[in-house]
Design a protein around this motif. Structure first.
Motif, PDB file in Angstrom:
ATOM      1  N   ALA A  11      49.219 137.848 101.206  1.00 62.77           N
ATOM      2  CA  ALA A  11      48.763 136.461 101.000  1.00 62.77           C
ATOM      3  C   ALA A  11      49.128 136.062  99.580  1.00 62.77           C
TER       4      ALA A  11
ATOM      5  N   PRO B 249      46.871 140.959  98.964  1.00 63.10           N
ATOM      6  CA  PRO B 249      47.151 139.721  98.217  1.00 63.10           C
ATOM      7  C   PRO B 249      48.216 139.960  97.159  1.00 63.10           C
ATOM      8  N   VAL B 250      48.878 138.874  96.736  1.00 57.60           N
ATOM      9  CA  VAL B 250      49.740 138.946  95.547  1.00 57.60           C
ATOM     10  C   VAL B 250      48.870 138.638  94.340  1.00 57.60           C
ATOM     11  N   TYR B 251      48.795 139.553  93.415  1.00 58.42           N
ATOM     12  CA  TYR B 251      48.094 139.316  92.148  1.00 58.42           C
ATOM     13  C   TYR B 251      49.095 139.498  91.010  1.00 58.42           C
ATOM     14  N   ASN B 252      49.293 138.437  90.259  1.00 64.06           N
ATOM     15  CA  ASN B 252      50.186 138.504  89.089  1.00 64.06           C
ATOM     16  C   ASN B 252      51.511 139.185  89.428  1.00 64.06           C
ATOM     17  N   PHE B 253      52.113 138.634  90.493  1.00 67.39           N
ATOM     18  CA  PHE B 253      53.475 139.006  90.923  1.00 67.39           C
ATOM     19  C   PHE B 253      53.563 140.349  91.650  1.00 67.39           C
TER      20      PHE B 253
ATOM     21  N   SER C  27      39.322 135.391 102.443  1.00 69.46           N
ATOM     22  CA  SER C  27      40.599 136.099 102.280  1.00 69.46           C
ATOM     23  C   SER C  27      41.512 135.885 103.482  1.00 69.46           C
ATOM     24  N   HIS C  28      42.703 135.393 103.214  1.00 73.18           N
ATOM     25  CA  HIS C  28      43.679 135.185 104.300  1.00 73.18           C
ATOM     26  C   HIS C  28      44.260 136.510 104.783  1.00 73.18           C
ATOM     27  N   SER C  29      44.555 137.408 103.848  1.00 71.03           N
ATOM     28  CA  SER C  29      45.140 138.690 104.274  1.00 71.03           C
ATOM     29  C   SER C  29      44.140 139.459 105.154  1.00 71.03           C
TER      30      SER C  29
ATOM     31  N   GLY D 188      49.576 132.649  96.651  1.00 72.02           N
ATOM     32  CA  GLY D 188      49.268 131.269  96.308  1.00 72.02           C
ATOM     33  C   GLY D 188      50.495 130.390  96.418  1.00 72.02           C
ATOM     34  N   GLY D 189      51.636 130.912  95.975  1.00 76.98           N
ATOM     35  CA  GLY D 189      52.876 130.142  95.960  1.00 76.98           C
ATOM     36  C   GLY D 189      53.735 130.406  97.191  1.00 76.98           C
TER      37      GLY D 189
ATOM     38  N   ARG E  89      38.191 139.445  98.178  1.00 79.98           N
ATOM     39  CA  ARG E  89      37.486 138.342  98.833  1.00 79.98           C
ATOM     40  C   ARG E  89      37.028 138.765 100.225  1.00 79.98           C
TER      41      ARG E  89
ATOM     42  N   ASP F  14      48.565 129.304  99.486  1.00 78.46           N
ATOM     43  CA  ASP F  14      47.107 129.175  99.347  1.00 78.46           C
ATOM     44  C   ASP F  14      46.761 128.123  98.306  1.00 78.46           C
TER      45      ASP F  14
ATOM     46  N   SER G 214      41.954 142.858  99.670  1.00 74.83           N
ATOM     47  CA  SER G 214      41.476 141.673  98.942  1.00 74.83           C
ATOM     48  C   SER G 214      40.028 141.886  98.535  1.00 74.83           C
TER      49      SER G 214
HETATM   50  C1  LIG Z   1      44.007 137.364  89.821  1.00 78.64           C
HETATM   51  C2  LIG Z   1      44.918 136.575  90.739  1.00 78.64           C
HETATM   52  C3  LIG Z   1      46.287 136.595  90.531  1.00 78.64           C
HETATM   53  C4  LIG Z   1      47.145 135.878  91.380  1.00 78.64           C
HETATM   54  N1  LIG Z   1      48.491 135.939  91.172  1.00 78.64           N
HETATM   55  C5  LIG Z   1      49.340 135.290  92.010  1.00 78.64           C
HETATM   56  C6  LIG Z   1      50.749 135.382  91.850  1.00 78.64           C
HETATM   57  O1  LIG Z   1      51.267 136.034  90.956  1.00 78.64           O
HETATM   58  N2  LIG Z   1      51.545 134.709  92.724  1.00 78.64           N
HETATM   59  C7  LIG Z   1      51.034 133.968  93.749  1.00 78.64           C
HETATM   60  O2  LIG Z   1      51.806 133.388  94.511  1.00 78.64           O
HETATM   61  N3  LIG Z   1      49.690 133.888  93.942  1.00 78.64           N
HETATM   62  C8  LIG Z   1      48.837 134.531  93.101  1.00 78.64           C
HETATM   63  N4  LIG Z   1      47.475 134.461  93.309  1.00 78.64           N
HETATM   64  C9  LIG Z   1      46.951 133.739  94.499  1.00 78.64           C
HETATM   65  C10 LIG Z   1      46.620 134.719  95.629  1.00 78.64           C
HETATM   66  O3  LIG Z   1      47.733 135.536  95.945  1.00 78.64           O
HETATM   67  C11 LIG Z   1      46.170 133.971  96.872  1.00 78.64           C
HETATM   68  O4  LIG Z   1      44.974 133.267  96.578  1.00 78.64           O
HETATM   69  C12 LIG Z   1      45.957 134.866  98.075  1.00 78.64           C
HETATM   70  O5  LIG Z   1      45.594 134.075  99.174  1.00 78.64           O
HETATM   71  C13 LIG Z   1      44.886 135.940  97.820  1.00 78.64           C
HETATM   72  O6  LIG Z   1      44.768 136.815  98.929  1.00 78.64           O
HETATM   73  P1  LIG Z   1      43.469 136.754  99.878  1.00 78.64           P
HETATM   74  O7  LIG Z   1      43.446 135.358 100.474  1.00 78.64           O
HETATM   75  O8  LIG Z   1      43.687 137.788 100.922  1.00 78.64           O
HETATM   76  O9  LIG Z   1      42.266 137.030  99.049  1.00 78.64           O
HETATM   77  C14 LIG Z   1      46.591 135.141  92.456  1.00 78.64           C
HETATM   78  C15 LIG Z   1      45.207 135.122  92.648  1.00 78.64           C
HETATM   79  C16 LIG Z   1      44.378 135.825  91.805  1.00 78.64           C
HETATM   80  C17 LIG Z   1      42.876 135.785  92.039  1.00 78.64           C
END
Ligand SMILES: Cc1cc2nc3c(=O)[nH]c(=O)nc-3n(C[C@H](O)[C@H](O)[C@H](O)COP(=O)(O)O)c2cc1C
Length: 210
Positions: free
Chosen positions: A144, A95-99, A16-18, A146-147, A12, A186, A10
């Protein structure tokens, strides 16, 4: 005594949760396995280079034919592969970023999937020319998101290009013993996120006892 490779990806820091959960995992693992050693790598805050043309030319040139320039182009990759091969257990925060995975973690994967080092290519074996070389390892991946509801048969399964990708790419080099722990929601507020973190902590408490 096992050697643990702990990787965070991450960008972050404290938020950051992860990152927080991999730290808790490793701290608890060490309490249960005090003689195990830990190597730490942070590809989220110390980004790795992407593969470039000299890297590709070097990786596909036999070792004894590599020029000093081609060897230099592979030096970071060689160090990362050495580190990967030296470990028995991996604890990885993603983290999950854009799937899928953040580009920083994809850059790490591109550096460690290396012909002749983490997999072999045997064209004469037409049925299965790829041979994994990273065998007998164990991997824990803490994601980690968001959804939520990204699991098999769940509403958002089709949007989950992260777990299948990670299983495929690490399986390709031989790492098939992979356990996922997911922090979800998240984006859905404190209470739901807190429940997800509490469930992940329960899973971790069980996993570190083995
Ligand atoms: C650029 C970006 C893209 C993301 N894409 C997704 C996604 O596709 N699906 C989802 O569920 N969450 C998505 N998220 C939310 C993150 O996965 C979530 O905030 C997660 O807690 C991030 O990990 P971290 O807490 O370790 O930093 C996205 C966040 C960012 C900043």
């Amino acid at each position: 005594m096992a050697r643990i490779l702990h990787i965070d990806s991450s960008p972050r820091g404290d938020r950051s949760h992860s990152r927080r959960m991999t730290r808790e995992f490793v701290e608890q693992w060490k309490q249960n396995h005090p003689t195990d050693t830990v190597t730490y790598r942070d590809v989220g805050r110390n980004p790795l280079p992407h593969v470039d043309e000299p890297w590709i030319a070097g990786a596909f040139t036999p070792l004894e034919q590599r020029t000093p320039e081609l060897q230099a182009a592979l030096s970071i990759s060689d160090r990362l592969v050495d580190e990967l091969l030296a470990a028995d257990i991996y604890v990885i925060g993603v983290p999950v970023y854009n799937f899928s995975v953040p580009s920083g973690f994809k850059a790490y994967i591109d550096q460690i999937v290396r012909v002749g080092r983490t997999f072999d290519f045997e064209p004469e074996n037409s049925e299965n020319p790829y041979k994994p070389l990273v065998l007998g390892k164990k991997m824990f991946i803490i994601t980690a998101r968001g959804g939520s509801e990204f699991g098999v048969g769940e509403r958002n399964e089709k949007m989950n290009h992260q777990d299948p990708f990670l299983r495929t790419v690490f399986g390709f080099i031989g790492i098939t013993d992979i356990t996922f722990i997911h922090i979800e929601k998240d984006e859905q507020g404190e209470q739901k996120l807190a429940e997800s973190i509490a469930f992940a902590r329960l899973q971790i408490a069980q996993l570190v006892e083995n």
